[in-house]
Design an enzyme around this catalytic site. Structure first.
Site, PDB file in Angstrom:
ATOM      1  N   ARG A 377       0.832  -1.206   0.000  1.00 35.29           N
ATOM      2  CA  ARG A 377       0.000   0.000   0.000  1.00 35.29           C
ATOM      3  C   ARG A 377       0.872   1.264   0.000  1.00 35.29           C
ATOM      4  O   ARG A 377       0.689   2.185   0.800  1.00 35.29           O
ATOM      5  CB  ARG A 377      -0.940   0.000   1.207  1.00 35.29           C
ATOM      6  CG  ARG A 377      -1.757  -1.268   1.366  1.00 35.29           C
ATOM      7  CD  ARG A 377      -2.873  -1.090   2.347  1.00 35.29           C
ATOM      8  NE  ARG A 377      -3.885  -0.170   1.842  1.00 35.29           N
ATOM      9  CZ  ARG A 377      -4.779   0.461   2.611  1.00 35.29           C
ATOM     10  NH1 ARG A 377      -4.783   0.261   3.914  1.00 35.29           N
ATOM     11  NH2 ARG A 377      -5.668   1.279   2.081  1.00 35.29           N
ATOM     12  N   LEU A 442       1.938 -16.716  10.957  1.00 41.08           N
ATOM     13  CA  LEU A 442       2.443 -17.978  10.438  1.00 41.08           C
ATOM     14  C   LEU A 442       3.940 -17.959  10.203  1.00 41.08           C
ATOM     15  O   LEU A 442       4.554 -19.011  10.024  1.00 41.08           O
ATOM     16  CB  LEU A 442       1.705 -18.326   9.145  1.00 41.08           C
ATOM     17  CG  LEU A 442       0.189 -18.515   9.293  1.00 41.08           C
ATOM     18  CD1 LEU A 442      -0.432 -18.926   7.970  1.00 41.08           C
ATOM     19  CD2 LEU A 442      -0.146 -19.524  10.375  1.00 41.08           C
ATOM     20  N   ASP A 562     -13.883 -47.353  22.364  1.00 39.45           N
ATOM     21  CA  ASP A 562     -14.666 -48.278  21.551  1.00 39.45           C
ATOM     22  C   ASP A 562     -13.999 -48.346  20.176  1.00 39.45           C
ATOM     23  O   ASP A 562     -13.164 -47.488  19.841  1.00 39.45           O
ATOM     24  CB  ASP A 562     -16.101 -47.766  21.455  1.00 39.45           C
ATOM     25  CG  ASP A 562     -16.934 -48.547  20.462  1.00 39.45           C
ATOM     26  OD1 ASP A 562     -16.891 -49.787  20.502  1.00 39.45           O
ATOM     27  OD2 ASP A 562     -17.608 -47.913  19.625  1.00 39.45           O
ATOM     28  N   ASP A 761     -19.443 -44.500  20.676  1.00 38.24           N
ATOM     29  CA  ASP A 761     -20.426 -43.934  19.752  1.00 38.24           C
ATOM     30  C   ASP A 761     -21.849 -44.455  19.922  1.00 38.24           C
ATOM     31  O   ASP A 761     -22.780 -43.884  19.358  1.00 38.24           O
ATOM     32  CB  ASP A 761     -19.985 -44.195  18.306  1.00 38.24           C
ATOM     33  CG  ASP A 761     -20.220 -45.641  17.888  1.00 38.24           C
ATOM     34  OD1 ASP A 761     -19.699 -46.546  18.567  1.00 38.24           O
ATOM     35  OD2 ASP A 761     -20.947 -45.864  16.911  1.00 38.24           O
TER      36      ASP A 761
END
Length: 818
Positions: A377, A442, A562, A761
């Protein structure tokens, strides 16, 4: 026609962002081609868009339609469509008002806590509204029933509500890639209420950190007088809920690790290290020696050509002597890579570096700062003044501290491709990343990826989102010159072993929390909040952070999993659910961590579980508590089971169970009648259980038969000491004296563990959840009522969570060694 949400309907993902992920190149012959952008959204979401052939990306093309003929615009549009991109063409007036004006001159500074730099212009606000409406016009003909729409960033804050008004049942997500300010700052925006209402049109509103999410919730409460519930959801007047949560974005770790080892990056690194004296050669050493000798001569009365300035120039003479006069300081490189923006804190960073050279002159001649600051800019006064300020500071520091063979700062003001940038990262002994405010940042993560498994120190601002994840960095307040100076000095002085230890801990997290897992996590959460059957109890980021902290600090951990529907998706037939190599490696990694007892608690037969999992360092409970393998020897024993035998002799059967051969003579004929009536249904035989599966059958026909089957079974099971269990498209009969809850209760009550987690689940797992203490972690996978405290959408979400736990285990192990 309005689209409607249908439970279980897997629709397309429509990505909407300010810019498309590809740039258009024009050849000499006038033909067009597209080039994939690197970094930002293109890297984070691009792989998902590429892999899912029905996904679509909508965004501004960056092309002014007034500069092209209608035919050229049609050809450009066709070229983008070959990559499943839908371009929007904005005029210069629209770009000036919507992008340069309201987005960059108003929202950018305001969101970064620079309200004094924000311009509040009614004309640009009007254009912003008009361009958001342009995006809506593009989306209306694209949307189909079941599609998910993921809107990106502050350029499109009105679009979620606009879209909601046209598609009331659509699944809409919105994510902000920059910070969200405090309510007191945000309220200074004249159109703050309209912006908040626009964002709340989404089903899921995402931010990088929990703090940003709290700021948003506070702004909604202050300005709209709306209050979120305990799960971060706002009930909206049109009937939808807007859930607010944090989703820290990651990077493509392997991309940066791999690129840093490319030939071009290696050449860049070598060149920087040679220029900084890290790869000694005679020219550098002779130059330092000559300057040191000259300094020594000038400091004596007999000095002939410099000595009469000795009094005035003594600081500079001392610098020269410290550079080559017997100092033991190694030559090191500091790096930073930024866009030239006032939010990045470059002037403050330079003053801290200057203060470090002043306070610790022994580093003069031995530490070189490579400052890559890409101008942006340049026609805006604020940015012009910033560049002038940075130019002046660089010149001042170089003028004050430079020696004949050394300059403190190498100042680069142009954009570089990813390979040389990775070379700069790799060359840096220290990365100086000190923004005044940043959503995530980042650069810090990219630097660490380029130092995979090796030393290199990160100095990080506490005003960016990355600080919450990268807690092993040298963290400082970027406004505190003295604090940054000390953090920089500590980073330079730290040993190779210590900086490597810190890096490996942070890198473990970054390898698990990548751009891909961020993308998948947000999409999974959007699917979950948009489905009323699974929207409640969603595991939020604040809870996940607590879970990670407890896991890392625990001494001994109990993990109960599970299998079907939890660790792996439900398969059409039982034999198709065999674990993949990747799943077994994920399980092995978690189970192998020090202080972890991992138990697979399944309704599967012990023969199947033995075939699939006996090579893993896990315990197993089969057929809902009938068979036991490597049961941890803590606390009391399950009824009729000696834990020691489960290690010495292998599979051990619980005692005092009804004779399966006898009771199956009554039960099996009833199930066989159901198989005859429902095509494609089948019977699964287990040692002490029997199950009817109808997953591949016509569901309406199976549902009708299931009602009659359950009635028939319940008339006979009670007197046989059996019970009937309804699971996902399965009806199972097993002994009433067994359950997953009873099988794990001795472990749960043993007081041997300071961390416990149970994940399942279906209804059989509810008995396991019921015996877990209130301060443990219980997680339901998928839909349905549950006793569990939290919920994840699917097994893939659990896999990501296991990856995060593995990373925290690595951090805990490193902390114990330090």
């Amino acid at each position: 026609m309005p689209c409607s949400r249908k439970r279980g309907n897997v629709g397309r993902l429509i990505i909407v962002s300010n810019r498309l992920p590809m740039s258009l190149d024009v050849s000499d012959d006038g033909s067009y081609s597209l080039r994939q952008n690197v970094g930002g959204l293109a890297t984070a979401i691009g792989p998902y868009h590429k892999a899912h052939k029905d996904s679509i990306w909508v965004g501004w093309s960056g092309i002014n339609p007034d500069e092209h003929s209608d035919e050229e615009i049609d050809r450009i549009r066709e070229e983008y469509e070959t990559r499943r991109c839908v371009p929007i063409f904005l005029s210069k007036h629209e770009v000036d008002g919507y992008y340069a004006g309201f987005s960059n001159d108003t929202m950018w500074p305001l969101l970064h806590d620079f309200a004094h730099e924000a311009h509040f212009e009614p004309d640009t606000w009007q254009t912003y509204q008009e361009v958001n409406a342009r995006f809506l016009e593009t989306l209306i003909p694209l949307l189909r029933k079941g599609d998910k729409v993921w809107i990106q960033d502050y350029h499109l804050m009105l679009l979620p509500q606009m879209l909601r008004e046209h598609f009331p049942e659509a699944s809409i997500g919105w994510f902000l890639h920059v910070p969200f300010p405090s309510p007191e700052i945000f309220r200074s925006l004249p159109w703050s209420r309209e912006i908040l209402e626009g964002i709340l049109g989404a089903d899921l509103v995402g931010f990088h950190t929990v703090d940003y999410a709290k700021n948003f919730e506070g702004s909604v409460e202050l300005l709209l007088d709306k209050h979120s519930d305990a799960e971060g959801r706002f009930a909206m007047p049109d009937g939808h809920d807007a859930a607010v949560d944090a989703f820290p974005i990651g990077i493509d770790y392997n991309l940066y690790r791999r690129t840093s080892r490319s030939n071009l990056a290696r050449m860049m690194r070598r060149g920087i290290e040679e220029a900084a004296g890290k790869r000694p050669h005679s020219r550098f050493l002779s130059s330092l020696t000559a300057e040191s000798n000259a300094a020594a001569e000038a400091s004596t009365k007999e000095g002939s050509w410099w000595s009469h300035y000795a009094h005035e120039e003594l600081p500079e003479l001392n610098l020269a002597k410290s550079a080559a006069g017997g100092t033991t300081k190694p030559n090191k490189v500091i790096v930073s890579v930024d866009r030239l923006d006032y939010t990045k804190g470059i002037p403050e960073r330079l003053r801290a570096y200057q203060r470090m050279l002043e306070k610790y002159p022994e580093w003069a001649g031995h530490v070189t700062y490579y400052l890559l600051a890409t101008p942006s800019r340049e026609n805006v006064d604020t940015y012009k003044r910033l560049k002038e300020q940075v130019d002046q500071l660089v010149g001042q520091i170089n003028g004050q501290y430079s020696l004949l063979s050394w300059s403190p700062i190498h100042y680069i003001t142009r954009s570089l491709p990813i390979k040389p940038v990775c070379g700069i990262y790799a060359a840096g002994d220290v990365a100086l990343v000190t923004p005044l405010r940043d959503g995530m940042n980042l650069v810090a993560k990219e630097y660490l990826a380029c130092h995979d498994g090796r030393d290199g120190s990160l100095v990080l601002s506490d005003m960016c989102g990355a600080a919450a994840e990268l807690s092993e960095a040298f963290i400082a307040n970027p406004y505190d010159t003295e604090a940054v100076c000390e953090a920089l000095h500590d980073a330079l002085e730290t040993s190779v072993e210590e900086s490597t230890r810190r890096n490996v801990a942070m890198q473990a997290r970054l390898k698990a929390r990548t751009a891909a897992t961020w993308c998948a996590g947000f999409i999974s959460a959007l699917e979950q909040v948009a489905d009323v059957s699974s929207a409640d109890k969603r595991l939020r980021m604040s809870q996940r952070n607590d879970l990670m902290d407890q896991w890392r600090n625990a001494k001994r951990r109990l993990v109960l999993f599970d299998y079907d529907g939890t660790l792996t998706p439900l398969a059409r037939t039982p034999d198709r659910a065999k674990p993949t190599k990747a799943l077994k490696e994920l399980m092995r990694s978690l189970a192998s961590q020090p202080g972890v007892d991992m138990i697979i608690v399944s309704g599967r037969s012990h023969e199947t579980m033995n075939d699939w999992f006996a090579d893993l360092p896990v315990g197993m409970i089969a057929e809902h508590g009938v068979w036991f393998w490597k049961y941890p020897q803590v606390g009391e024993s399950p009824d009729g089971v000696d834990p020691a035998k489960t290690w010495e002799q292998g599979w051990t059967r619980a005692l005092n169970l009804p004779d399966a051969q006898e009771w199956k003579k009554t039960i099996q004929p009833i199930l066989e009648q159901a198989v005859e009536k429902v095509p494609n249904s089948l019977i699964e035989q287990k040692d002490d259980a029997i199950a009817w599966h109808y997953r591949m059958s016509d569901q309406q026909q199976a549902a009708d038969e299931k009602t009659a089957l359950l009635e028939s079974l319940r008339t006979v099971t009670g007197k046989l000491g059996l019970m009937v269990m309804e699971n996902a498209m399965v009806v199972e009969v097993c002994p009433v004296s067994t359950s997953k809850g009873q099988a794990v209760r001795p472990l749960v009550n043993s007081d041997a563990y300071d961390f416990m987690m149970a994940v399942g689940d279906d209804s059989t797992d509810e008995t396991m959840f019921a015996v877990m203490p209130d301060d443990s972690w219980t997680i339901k996978i998928g839909q349905g009522l549950t006793k569990a405290h939290t919920r994840l959408q699917n097994p893939a979400a659990l896999h990501r969570l296991i990856g995060y736990l593995n990373a925290e285990s690595a951090v805990a192990e490193l902390e114990s060694e330090s």
